[in-house]
Design a protein around this motif. Structure first.
Motif, PDB file in Angstrom:
ATOM      1  N   THR A  36      37.893  46.458  46.127  1.00 21.66           N
ATOM      2  CA  THR A  36      36.571  46.365  45.510  1.00 21.66           C
ATOM      3  C   THR A  36      35.784  47.653  45.693  1.00 21.66           C
ATOM      4  OG1 THR A  36      36.519  43.975  45.861  1.00 21.66           O
ATOM      5  CG2 THR A  36      34.409  45.073  45.506  1.00 21.66           C
ATOM      6  N   GLU A  37      35.795  48.211  46.905  1.00 25.24           N
ATOM      7  CA  GLU A  37      35.022  49.421  47.163  1.00 25.24           C
ATOM      8  C   GLU A  37      35.617  50.638  46.461  1.00 25.24           C
ATOM      9  OE1 GLU A  37      34.479  49.791  51.381  1.00 25.24           O
ATOM     10  OE2 GLU A  37      32.971  48.193  51.409  1.00 25.24           O
ATOM     11  N   ALA A  38      36.943  50.707  46.372  1.00 26.17           N
ATOM     12  CA  ALA A  38      37.568  51.804  45.624  1.00 26.17           C
ATOM     13  C   ALA A  38      37.206  51.713  44.144  1.00 26.17           C
ATOM     14  CB  ALA A  38      39.085  51.780  45.811  1.00 26.17           C
ATOM     15  N   ALA A  39      37.196  50.500  43.592  1.00 22.32           N
ATOM     16  CA  ALA A  39      36.802  50.327  42.191  1.00 22.32           C
ATOM     17  C   ALA A  39      35.350  50.756  41.988  1.00 22.32           C
ATOM     18  CB  ALA A  39      37.000  48.878  41.772  1.00 22.32           C
ATOM     19  N   ALA A  98      41.005  52.120  33.364  1.00 24.46           N
ATOM     20  CA  ALA A  98      41.862  50.947  33.246  1.00 24.46           C
ATOM     21  C   ALA A  98      43.017  51.056  34.227  1.00 24.46           C
ATOM     22  CB  ALA A  98      42.388  50.827  31.818  1.00 24.46           C
ATOM     23  N   GLY A  99      43.225  50.020  35.005  1.00 23.85           N
ATOM     24  CA  GLY A  99      44.298  50.025  35.987  1.00 23.85           C
ATOM     25  C   GLY A  99      43.922  50.615  37.320  1.00 23.85           C
ATOM     26  N   ARG A 130      46.507  46.624  42.741  1.00 20.87           N
ATOM     27  CA  ARG A 130      46.866  46.670  41.323  1.00 20.87           C
ATOM     28  C   ARG A 130      46.436  45.379  40.625  1.00 20.87           C
ATOM     29  NH1 ARG A 130      47.527  52.012  40.772  1.00 20.87           N
ATOM     30  NH2 ARG A 130      49.477  52.823  41.631  1.00 20.87           N
ATOM     31  N   GLU A 131      46.660  44.255  41.302  1.00 22.61           N
ATOM     32  CA  GLU A 131      46.300  42.963  40.716  1.00 22.61           C
ATOM     33  C   GLU A 131      44.794  42.865  40.503  1.00 22.61           C
ATOM     34  OE1 GLU A 131      46.519  39.326  39.019  1.00 22.61           O
ATOM     35  OE2 GLU A 131      48.225  40.605  39.556  1.00 22.61           O
ATOM     36  N   ARG A 132      44.018  43.277  41.497  1.00 19.25           N
ATOM     37  CA  ARG A 132      42.567  43.183  41.390  1.00 19.25           C
ATOM     38  C   ARG A 132      42.008  44.181  40.377  1.00 19.25           C
ATOM     39  NH1 ARG A 132      39.737  40.179  44.937  1.00 19.25           N
ATOM     40  NH2 ARG A 132      37.876  41.471  44.691  1.00 19.25           N
ATOM     41  N   GLY A 147      39.740  40.486  39.242  1.00 19.55           N
ATOM     42  CA  GLY A 147      38.838  40.078  40.316  1.00 19.55           C
ATOM     43  C   GLY A 147      37.929  41.156  40.860  1.00 19.55           C
ATOM     44  N   ALA A 148      38.210  42.429  40.621  1.00 20.82           N
ATOM     45  CA  ALA A 148      37.322  43.492  41.100  1.00 20.82           C
ATOM     46  C   ALA A 148      36.109  43.578  40.178  1.00 20.82           C
ATOM     47  CB  ALA A 148      38.049  44.827  41.135  1.00 20.82           C
ATOM     48  N   VAL A 149      34.926  43.340  40.759  1.00 23.91           N
ATOM     49  CA  VAL A 149      33.681  43.371  39.990  1.00 23.91           C
ATOM     50  C   VAL A 149      32.696  44.278  40.709  1.00 23.91           C
ATOM     51  CG1 VAL A 149      31.778  42.033  39.032  1.00 23.91           C
ATOM     52  CG2 VAL A 149      34.076  41.025  39.153  1.00 23.91           C
TER      53      VAL A 149
END
Length: 330
Positions: free
Chosen positions: A100-103, A163-164, A147-149, A155-157
Motif C-alpha cells: 500500500t505504501e509503495a503504491a 499499471a502493475g 503484484r496481486e495488490r 486492493g491497493a487504494v
C-alpha cells in the motif's frame, strides 16, 4: 511477473544518499537540507535517480535510516530524479502495508519509484509488524502479494501510478536471488559490500538466464582529476564505513586475494574503466555513494560533477566484440 524493459545499451548512474542517526550527523531534517545541493548537482550531471538504503538500529549509527519510503516521500517534491530503495528490508515490513505504501509513493512521485527489496538480517523477524518467518520463501510471498495488490482491483487504494506497480529489484548473493530476479521481479540489485567478483557472477547469471531488466549495483565512489588526491580522500574519509561493515563481517563478500576493493576511486578515466568492466558483465546501473559520513560535501559534489562531465557521456554503447554488445545486438 510484470513486463521488464529491454536492457539499455548504455549504463546509467544513480545517487545513493547516506543518511543516519549518528549525533555528529545532526538532525535528519538538517541532513536532508544539506543533501539538496548534491541532488541538484546530480540532476545537472545527468544522473537518473536517487536511492536510499534502510536499517533498523538499536543505537545511533552513521549509515541508513528506518522507513526509507517515508524519507523518499519527503524528497519527492525536492527533485526530479527517480526514487529508489536500495534496499528495503522485508523482514521488517508488513507485506500488505508495504504494498500500500509503495503504491502511494508511486502516486506521490507520479511514477518515479523503483522498489529494491532484500530480506534483511534474521533479528528483524517479527519486529515492526514484519512476518515472523525466515528464508527466501518469505520474499517470494511478499513479491507475489504485492503484484496481486497492485493489479486492477487487487486492493491497493490508491492504486499505483503505473499499471502493475513500480518496478521491483531483488538482492542477494546466491543463485536463488538470480532466479527470483528473473522469475518474479524486474531486475537484480547488488549491495555495496559485494565484491566485483560476486557482482560479475550475479549479473552474468541474470543475463544468461534471460533477464532483460535492470541490474543495479551500489558502489562507494570518489573521483578527482588527480587520482592520488581521490585516493587520499578515500583513505581519510571512508575508513569508518569499511570498519562498519567489517565489524559485522559484511565487507568484501566473495572477494579473493588480488581482487580490487569494491569501490570506485580515482580519476574519471580510472573509474570509467571499472564501470565498463561492470557493464560488460551485464550491469546496467551503478548507484554511487559519494557522501558517506564524514566525507566533505564539496568532495562529494565534485565527484558527481566529474562523473557527469567526463564519465556519463562515455558510458554509451559498448564497443563491438564486447560480451554485452554482442548479446544486445543479436
Amino acid at each position: 511477473m510484470t513486463a521488464s524493459p529491454s536492457m539499455s545499451p548504455s549504463m546509467t548512474l544513480g545517487l545513493a544518499l547516506d543518511l543516519g542517526s549518528e549525533p555528529a550527523m545532526g538532525p535528519v531534517a538538517a541532513q536532508l537540507r544539506r543533501a539538496r545541493p548534491l541532488l541538484e548537482t546530480a540532476e545537472r550531471a545527468g544522473f537518473d535517480s536517487v536511492w536510499l538504503g534502510e536499517s533498523f538500529h538499536a543505537r545511533p549509527e552513521p549509515f541508513h535510516l528506518p522507513s526509507a519510503l517515508l524519507v523518499l516521500a519527503h524528497l519527492a517534491p525536492l527533485t526530479t530524479l527517480g526514487l529508489g530503495t536500495g534496499v528495503l528490508l522485508v523482514r521488517a515490513q508488513d507485506p500488505d502495508r508495504l504494498a500500500t505504501e509503495a503504491a502511494l509513493l508511486d502516486q506521490l512521485s507520479e511514477g518515479r519509484l523503483v522498489l529494491g527489496l532484500g530480506l534483511g538480517p534474521p533479528p528483524l523477524r517479527g519486529r515492526f509488524g514484519g512476518p515472523d518467518r525466515a528464508g527466501g520463501a518469505l520474499l517470494d510471498t511478499v513479491l507475489a502479494g504485492m503484484r496481486e495488490r497492485w493489479r486492477d482491483g487487487g486492493g491497493a487504494v490508491p492504486a499505483p501510478w503505473r499499471a502493475g506497480g513500480p518496478p521491483v529489484l531483488v538482492g542477494g548473493s546466491g543463485a536463488a536471488a538470480v532466479h527470483r530476479a528473473v522469475s518474479a521481479a524486474d531486475g537484480y540489485y547488488a549491495a555495496t559490500n559485494y565484491s566485483d567478483r560476486v557482482l560479475a557472477r550475479q549479473a552474468s547469471a541474470y543475463r544468461d538466464a534471460g533477464g532483460t531488466g535492470t541490474v543495479a549495483a551500489n558502489r562507494i565512489c570518489v573521483v578527482d582529476t588527480d587520482g592520488d588526491r581521490a585516493r587520499d580522500h578515500a583513505a581519510q574519509h571512508l575508513g569508518g564505513l569499511r570498519d562498519y561493515y567489517r565489524s559485522r563481517g559484511l565487507w568484501d563478500v566473495g572477494r579473493a586475494d588480488g581482487d580490487p576493493d569494491p569501490v570506485l576511486v580515482g580519476t574519471p578515466d580510472e573509474v570509467l574503466s571499472r564501470l565498463r568492466d561492470h557493464r560488460r558483465a551485464g550491469v546496467s546501473q551503478i548507484q554511487v555513494r559519494v557522501a558517506p559520513h564524514p566525507m566533505p560535501a564539496e568532495v562529494a559534489r565534485r565527484t558527481v560533477a566529474l562523473l557527469g562531465e567526463h564519465v556519463l557521456p562515455r558510458l554509451g554503447a559498448l564497443p563491438a566484440g564486447s560480451r554485452e554488445h554482442d548479446r544486445s545486438t543479436s
